[in-house]
Design an enzyme around this catalytic site. Structure first.
Site, PDB file in Angstrom:
ATOM      1  N   LYS A 122       0.851  -1.194   0.000  1.00 37.49           N
ATOM      2  CA  LYS A 122       0.000   0.000   0.000  1.00 37.49           C
ATOM      3  C   LYS A 122       0.883   1.239   0.000  1.00 37.49           C
ATOM      4  CE  LYS A 122      -1.712   2.898   2.759  1.00 37.49           C
ATOM      5  NZ  LYS A 122      -1.590   4.071   1.864  1.00 37.49           N
ATOM      6  N   CYS A 151      13.335  10.799   7.384  1.00 34.52           N
ATOM      7  CA  CYS A 151      13.402  10.461   8.813  1.00 34.52           C
ATOM      8  C   CYS A 151      14.854  10.439   9.301  1.00 34.52           C
ATOM      9  CB  CYS A 151      12.706   9.144   9.066  1.00 34.52           C
ATOM     10  SG  CYS A 151      13.173   7.909   7.886  1.00 34.52           S
ATOM     11  N   GLU A 207      10.256  15.970  15.310  1.00 33.23           N
ATOM     12  CA  GLU A 207      10.786  16.032  13.951  1.00 33.23           C
ATOM     13  C   GLU A 207      10.069  17.147  13.185  1.00 33.23           C
ATOM     14  OE1 GLU A 207       9.957  12.273  12.127  1.00 33.23           O
ATOM     15  OE2 GLU A 207      11.907  12.181  11.179  1.00 33.23           O
TER      16      GLU A 207
HETATM   17  P1  ADP Z   1       3.466  10.548   6.938  1.00 31.93           P
HETATM   18  O1  ADP Z   1       3.150  11.499   8.033  1.00 31.93           O
HETATM   19  O2  ADP Z   1       4.887  10.434   6.598  1.00 31.93           O
HETATM   20  O3  ADP Z   1       2.549  10.661   5.758  1.00 31.93           O
HETATM   21  P2  ADP Z   1       1.936   8.283   7.764  1.00 31.93           P
HETATM   22  O4  ADP Z   1       2.291   7.348   8.852  1.00 31.93           O
HETATM   23  O5  ADP Z   1       0.697   9.071   7.921  1.00 31.93           O
HETATM   24  O6  ADP Z   1       3.231   9.151   7.566  1.00 31.93           O
HETATM   25  O7  ADP Z   1       1.835   7.526   6.381  1.00 31.93           O
HETATM   26  C1  ADP Z   1       2.679   6.474   5.990  1.00 31.93           C
HETATM   27  C2  ADP Z   1       1.845   5.422   5.305  1.00 31.93           C
HETATM   28  O8  ADP Z   1       0.907   4.909   6.249  1.00 31.93           O
HETATM   29  C3  ADP Z   1       1.012   5.942   4.136  1.00 31.93           C
HETATM   30  O9  ADP Z   1       0.948   4.960   3.133  1.00 31.93           O
HETATM   31  C4  ADP Z   1      -0.345   6.148   4.761  1.00 31.93           C
HETATM   32  O10 ADP Z   1      -1.413   6.104   3.836  1.00 31.93           O
HETATM   33  C5  ADP Z   1      -0.402   4.953   5.690  1.00 31.93           C
HETATM   34  N1  ADP Z   1      -1.384   5.050   6.763  1.00 31.93           N
HETATM   35  C6  ADP Z   1      -1.816   6.140   7.407  1.00 31.93           C
HETATM   36  N2  ADP Z   1      -2.730   5.797   8.338  1.00 31.93           N
HETATM   37  C7  ADP Z   1      -2.871   4.448   8.290  1.00 31.93           C
HETATM   38  C8  ADP Z   1      -3.648   3.479   8.997  1.00 31.93           C
HETATM   39  N3  ADP Z   1      -4.491   3.831   9.973  1.00 31.93           N
HETATM   40  N4  ADP Z   1      -3.510   2.174   8.670  1.00 31.93           N
HETATM   41  C9  ADP Z   1      -2.661   1.806   7.701  1.00 31.93           C
HETATM   42  N5  ADP Z   1      -1.896   2.665   6.997  1.00 31.93           N
HETATM   43  C10 ADP Z   1      -2.002   3.965   7.288  1.00 31.93           C
END
Ligand code: ADP
Length: 525
Positions: free
Chosen positions: A221, A330, A427
């Site tokens: 994903k 990161c 960060e």
């Molecule tokens: P960033 O702040 O770097 O965007 P995220 O952790 O929000 O970091 O996003 C990293 C990945 O995790 C993306 O592919 C995002 O769509 C996915 N993501 C965000 N929320 C969820 C969730 N609840 N479950 C699974 N994947 C998620």
């Protein structure tokens, strides 16, 4: 910026990308794009690499309800394409496809899997230009960095194609003479890989490369901000002969897709790169089905410049460590700790170097700093700067949005930052370099370790004993000594404390996708 554009960026910032009703035309007509963006998109389309649907069981498919999600260019606000906005049903089918393919893929010889991975590497290198263009368009990083990421991303496929052939087991000297004791290494099974937007290709290949090498199959994903690079890479995987179902890609509703991966008993491993908050959710959500988990989460990298450092080396290294990808990695130096004796000299040389950074659209050759990914990212930077200045820090250069508008931000240096400020504690993920003065080596180590994060750290010193002492005392997974860019496919990448679990890349990276099986053979005399 037009109001419509602003609304779009804000919606994206809130995580509410435009979800559209089904549309037959998935790719935005090129006449609606600026000339350079249109020409770049045409080049990608002509190479057959503009994919907008998910990949399930080797077929490109729409979301089952026809919904799509817009992918925007952060440098211009233009919509590049609309991609399938998928959820739990599509994810379940992708898992089923990965699960049924696992039996055939894992039974191939290592040599056969290695050949397919190597071919994928070759195709990525052959399409370097188009992949880099896609990355610059949807993520914003300058072309030079995008080309660097294609090489870096591809290197994981080359490396793990080679490593596939070196997954050895063990024979243990038995404790009883009629026994033979063996250890086999076997693939964990179906892997769910969730990746972020800041490295749209490399975070995928760093996970999928070792997974496929070991015989696992994968559901990826990618981030909804940068799905186009992921889809183009997946298409090249199909062309390379990675069988249908071994690599599936779904994107859209992140929590729904995440939950479907977590709840499935067929998914045996979750590998994630992204925010610490989401990583914690995935770790907790993996408990129910007791999945293996690897997490590569946020950092808060210290970059320590000692009095005895070579000033040119320290400026060059900390500039690279801080401003790569406009500060959106990161491992970016998040806190630059500078010893008293060199503080003024370092600050003035560093500021001079920062002033030479060229902000602009990544498609322009002179650009070294692209836009931030979205409006929320800029607002976070603004919040951190306001917090720091209200507590006594001084902006030495930059400190505001760039005159180019959109999400461009001026490369910034903030002086006299202290450990009560957000710039120290969290960060910033943007082009802001906080300078923090310190007196002694002990104080520097204390300040550096005064955080829950533990991914990358950098030190600049000409003393060999000090470089050993400090490297050993830093509670971090990676340490750069007199060097600001240290990631490579041959070395283990990963953090300690709340920066994550497990390692990616290198010979250690394969273990994350393997289970050990002990076999005791009796009655052997
Ligand atoms: P960033 O702040 O770097 O965007 P995220 O952790 O929000 O970091 O996003 C990293 C990945 O995790 C993306 O592919 C995002 O769509 C996915 N993501 C965000 N929320 C969820 C969730 N609840 N479950 C699974 N994947 C998620």
């Amino acid at each position: 910026m037009s109001t419509a554009m602003m609304t779009m960026r804000r919606a994206a910032a809130l995580g509410a990308r435009h979800i559209l009703a089904s549309s037959s035309s998935r790719v935005v007509p090129i006449r609606h794009m600026s000339a350079d963006v249109g020409a770049a998109m045409e080049k990608i389309r002509a190479a057959g690499l503009l994919k907008t649907q998910g990949l399930i069981a080797g077929r490109w498919v729409d979301a089952y309800d026809g919904k799509t999600i817009e992918v925007e260019n952060p440098a211009t606000g233009e919509v590049l394409a609309s991609v399938s906005c998928m959820g739990s049903r599509e994810t379940s089918d992708a898992i089923a496809s990965a699960h049924s393919t696992f039996y055939s893929w894992s039974k191939l010889t290592a040599n056969e899997r290695s050949k397919a991975l190597r071919k994928w590497y070759d195709l990525i290198i052959a399409h370097k230009e188009e992949l880099a263009l896609l990355m610059t368009l949807e993520q914003g990083k300058p072309m030079k960095e995008a080309l660097g990421e294609v090489n870096y991303g591809a290197s994981f496929l080359e490396y793990f194609a080679e490593e596939a052939k070196r997954i050895y087991g063990d024979i243990i000297p038995p404790t009883l003479s009629d026994r033979r004791l063996l250890v086999l290494k076997q693939p964990v099974g179906v892997v769910g890989a969730i990746t972020p937007w800041n490295f749209p290709l490399a975070m995928i290949t760093r996970k999928v490369g070792p997974a496929l090498a070991c015989g696992c199959t994968v559901v990826v994903k990618p981030s909804e901000f940068t799905p186009l690079t992921a889809l183009a890479a997946a298409d090249l995987a199909l062309q390379a002969g990675i069988p249908a179902g071994a690599l599936n890609v779904v994107m859209g509703n992140a929590p729904e897709i995440g939950d479907a991966l977590l709840q499935s008993t067929q998914v045996r491993k979750i590998t994630f790169t992204g925010s610490t908050a989401v990583g914690k959710k995935l770790m907790a959500g993996s408990a129910d089905t007791v999945k293996k988990v690897s997490l590569e989460l946020g950092g808060n990298a210290p970059c320590i410049v000692f009095d005895d450092a070579d000033i040119d080396v320290a400026v060059k290294g900390s500039l690279a460590a801080k401003f790569r990808n406009s500060g959106q990695t990161c491992v970016c130096a998040n806190r630059i700790l500078v010893q008293e004796g060199i503080y003024e000299k370092f600050a003035s040389a560093f500021i001079k170097a920062v002033q030479s950074l060229q902000v602009g659209n990544g498609l322009e050759e002179t650009t070294s700093q692209g836009p931030l990914i979205n409006e929320a990212a800029v607002q976070k930077v603004e919040k951190f700067i306001n917090d720091a200045t209200s507590k006594g820090a001084n902006v030495m250069v930059g400190g505001k949005r760039h005159s180019l508008g959109m999400t461009f931000y001026e490369p910034t240096v903030v002086g006299n930052v202290s450990n009560d400020m957000l710039l120290f504690r969290e960060e910033v993920f943007g082009p802001v370099a906080p300078l923090i003065p310190f007196k002694t080596e002990e104080e520097a180590i204390h300040l550096a370790n005064d955080t829950n994060a533990g991914l990358a750290a950098y030190i600049f010193t000409n003393s060999i004993p000090r470089s050993w002492r400090v490297s050993e005392s830093l509670e971090y997974g990676l340490v750069g000594v007199n060097e600001g860019i240290i990631s490579t496919e041959v070395a283990p990448f990963g953090g300690v404390k709340q920066s994550g679990l497990g390692r990616e890349g290198s010979k250690y990276g394969v273990d994350e996708y393997l289970e050990l099986k002990y076999i005791c053979m009796g009655n052997m005399s």
